[in-house]
Design a protein around this motif. Structure first.
Motif, PDB file in Angstrom:
ATOM      1  N   ARG A 177       0.805  -1.227   0.000  1.00 34.01           N
ATOM      2  CA  ARG A 177       0.000   0.000   0.000  1.00 34.01           C
ATOM      3  C   ARG A 177       0.838   1.278   0.000  1.00 34.01           C
ATOM      4  O   ARG A 177       0.412   2.302  -0.549  1.00 34.01           O
ATOM      5  CB  ARG A 177      -0.920   0.013   1.222  1.00 34.01           C
ATOM      6  N   GLU A 178       2.042   1.226   0.599  1.00 30.73           N
ATOM      7  CA  GLU A 178       2.731   2.473   0.887  1.00 30.73           C
ATOM      8  C   GLU A 178       4.140   2.584   0.337  1.00 30.73           C
ATOM      9  O   GLU A 178       4.735   3.670   0.370  1.00 30.73           O
ATOM     10  CB  GLU A 178       2.790   2.673   2.416  1.00 30.73           C
ATOM     11  N   ASP A 179       4.743   1.506  -0.164  1.00 31.27           N
ATOM     12  CA  ASP A 179       6.135   1.609  -0.592  1.00 31.27           C
ATOM     13  C   ASP A 179       6.273   2.620  -1.724  1.00 31.27           C
ATOM     14  O   ASP A 179       5.385   2.773  -2.569  1.00 31.27           O
ATOM     15  CB  ASP A 179       6.652   0.238  -1.063  1.00 31.27           C
ATOM     16  N   SER A 180       7.406   3.282  -1.749  1.00 32.13           N
ATOM     17  CA  SER A 180       7.647   4.319  -2.757  1.00 32.13           C
ATOM     18  C   SER A 180       7.954   3.752  -4.132  1.00 32.13           C
ATOM     19  O   SER A 180       7.880   4.471  -5.129  1.00 32.13           O
ATOM     20  CB  SER A 180       8.820   5.210  -2.315  1.00 32.13           C
ATOM     21  N   ASP A 181       8.293   2.473  -4.210  1.00 30.44           N
ATOM     22  CA  ASP A 181       8.703   1.864  -5.472  1.00 30.44           C
ATOM     23  C   ASP A 181       7.565   1.008  -6.038  1.00 30.44           C
ATOM     24  O   ASP A 181       7.082   0.086  -5.363  1.00 30.44           O
ATOM     25  CB  ASP A 181       9.949   0.997  -5.251  1.00 30.44           C
ATOM     26  N   PRO A 182       7.133   1.258  -7.283  1.00 26.99           N
ATOM     27  CA  PRO A 182       6.009   0.491  -7.830  1.00 26.99           C
ATOM     28  C   PRO A 182       6.317  -0.981  -8.012  1.00 26.99           C
ATOM     29  O   PRO A 182       5.410  -1.823  -7.905  1.00 26.99           O
ATOM     30  CB  PRO A 182       5.735   1.182  -9.173  1.00 26.99           C
ATOM     31  N   GLU A 183       7.575  -1.316  -8.312  1.00 30.17           N
ATOM     32  CA  GLU A 183       7.946  -2.727  -8.450  1.00 30.17           C
ATOM     33  C   GLU A 183       7.763  -3.445  -7.122  1.00 30.17           C
ATOM     34  O   GLU A 183       7.234  -4.570  -7.065  1.00 30.17           O
ATOM     35  CB  GLU A 183       9.396  -2.840  -8.926  1.00 30.17           C
ATOM     36  N   VAL A 184       8.197  -2.828  -6.036  1.00 27.60           N
ATOM     37  CA  VAL A 184       8.044  -3.435  -4.714  1.00 27.60           C
ATOM     38  C   VAL A 184       6.570  -3.592  -4.385  1.00 27.60           C
ATOM     39  O   VAL A 184       6.138  -4.661  -3.907  1.00 27.60           O
ATOM     40  CB  VAL A 184       8.759  -2.575  -3.648  1.00 27.60           C
TER      41      VAL A 184
END
Length: 505
Positions: free
Chosen positions: A265-272
């Motif tokens: 929901r919150e990670d800055s990286d779209p891959e993650v």
């Protein structure tokens, strides 16, 4: 918390070595820079690491330590180089080891002579002594012993040493020699002995060219608690790799699920974010989670890289869902996401998608072609088997063609049948490398398992980790970090599966 690249500079060198040998940090330029910036003061840690006995180490770093010692080539590195020389498992010393001693020169003489007294075959060391650029009676004695053992090799070493005092020794050797070619060689050496010569400088050594700018930890070999710790890494690629390996293992405790959901929901990286969603959306997942994934998939503002993982997640967990089929076809209609659509088709196993694999075997987009070639095997399209031998000759598609051919080739469901099929594929493919044979054997074993039969190959084609006996100091092979990943590494598509179970299957 495992070391992150931002912490390397503050870590002791020996800790950087230990963590790299355990696969917890990668051998890349960030790691190397932190060691080299300590200067030759890193020598005691290099030596101490070589002397350690640690069963938790996955990799032998002897070659890497040699690279570092060669980079400095100062007297401080002599204990490290001597220890490396003791560990050699083959007759010929690697040139970086020889060059290091030559660059150090006279300070290396005493340690080398001491080492020589302990070796059963000191011929390689004698070559180093001869080219050390030092005049010493003990070197002459050593080379005289070499001359007694092997007149030709000994004469060549004395030629390199180039001391006129060796003339009587060479003349006696000439008297003992009967082969005319060897006699001519000896006469030529005697004639030129003592002549001024230019010293040949060692080849330029660029240690940086031997390491990638950035690498990844060996996620597959890490303990589960280490993977969970890496979810908090400041490196996005490390968080993504850890999440993918957690998914592959299926070890989702409530605490791990909570942490994955927070990252999704919150990670800055779209891959993650995408990989974490995929790790969470497994068969039997709560309906609310599936709805959240579908809503994110439908969000046009979400990055394509994240939506790709979401599509693969729902395709891999729904048997036959009209909404999922719609999304797959929407991705298919966009040339930028067509490869992801074909991959989702493969994962869905919906037979209605089989025709797309046939249609795209000659697609101009390489990634689309790869998915189509893999799709032939996934959908059991045996009528297309005849098209695969030609694709095996295409280096960009060889692995995929081999895997699909292994999935489709006629095979008696027995160990003997599998071995015969492997032999036939090897003939058709014009030979197989060890890694290619491993891929084919894995697919054939899976077919035996599906037929209720025991495997024919098991781990016979598995790739060993670290150095085995006889491989010490063999230089590492530079491997592309693009498509050709190891068979047991997380698949670069981000599915969370091992490569051999996903795009390499």
């Amino acid at each position: 918390m495992l070391l992150s690249p931002g912490e390397y500079a503050r870590a002791p060198v020996i800790e950087l070595l230990r963590e790299a040998a355990r696969g917890r940090i990668p051998l890349d330029r960030r790691w190397l820079r932190a060691i080299l910036e300590s200067g030759e003061a890193c020598a005691p840690d290099l030596y101490a690491f070589l002397r350690e006995v640690d069963d938790t180490q996955l990799y032998d770093l002897s070659w890497d330590i040699l690279n570092i010692a060669r980079h400095f080539a100062t007297p401080a590195m002599i204990p490290v180089l001597i220890e490396l020389a003791r560990r050699i498992e083959r007759e010929e010393w690697p040139e970086p080891l020889k060059d290091s001693f030559r660059l150090i020169g006279e300070p290396a003489l005493e340690p080398l002579l001491q080492l020589r007294s302990q070796l059963a075959d000191p011929s390689e060391l004698d070559d180093v002594l001869a080219s050390l650029g030092v005049r010493d009676s003990r070197i002459l004695e050593a080379l005289a012993e070499e001359l007694e053992r092997d007149p030709v090799l000994g004469a060549l070493a004395l030629s390199i040493y180039n001391d006129p005092a060796a003339r009587p020794l060479l003349e006696k050797a000439l008297e003992r020699t009967t082969a005319e070619a060897d006699r001519r060689e000896l006469r030529d050496i005697i004639e030129r002995l003592g002549e001024p010569r230019e010293t040949e400088a060692p080849e330029p050594f660029d240690i940086w060219s031997l390491y990638p700018e950035e690498g990844l930890p060996d996620f597959e070999e890490l303990a589960s608690e280490d993977l969970v710790a890496l979810l908090e890494s400041p490196e996005p690629s490390w968080r993504a790799g850890a999440a993918a390996e957690i998914r592959a293992r299926g070890e989702l405790t409530p605490e791990i699920e909570r942490r994955l959901l927070a990252l999704a929901r919150e990670d800055s990286d779209p891959e993650v974010r995408g990989i974490c969603w995929r790790a969470l959306l497994k068969p039997g997942a709560p309906a609310a989670l599936r709805e959240e994934v579908l809503a994110r998939l439908a969000d046009p503002s979400a990055p394509l890289v994240e939506r790709r993982h979401l599509l693969l997640a729902v395709a891999d967990t729904e048997d036959d869902d009209a909404l999922v089929r719609r999304w797959i076809l929407d991705f298919y209609d966009n040339p930028a996401t067509r490869a992801a659509a074909l991959e989702a088709m493969r994962l869905s196993a919906n037979p209605n998608f089989a025709r797309y694999m046939r249609e795209h075997l000659t697609d101009p987009d390489l990634e689309v072609r790869r998915q189509a070639v893999l799709g032939l095997g996934s959908f059991g399209l045996r009528a297309e088997l005849h098209r695969l031998p030609a694709l095996m000759r295409d280096e960009a598609l060889r692995w995929e063609a081999l895997a699909s051919y292994a999935a489709l080739a006629p095979m008696e469901p027995s160990r003997t049948g599998a071995r015969r099929t492997l032999q036939k594929i090897e003939e058709i493919a014009g030979g197989l490398s060890e890694e290619e044979a491993s891929i084919v054997a894995e697919v054939l074993d899976d077919r035996l398992s599906d037929a209720g039969q025991p495997p024919a190959f098991g781990e016979a084609f598995g790739q060993p980790r670290g150095a085995t006996e006889g491989e010490l100091f063999e230089p590492p092979v530079t491997v592309s970090r693009g498509r050709k990943v190891g068979r047991n590494e997380p698949c670069p598509c981000g599915s969370g599966k091992k490569y051999k179970r996903c795009c390499g299957a």
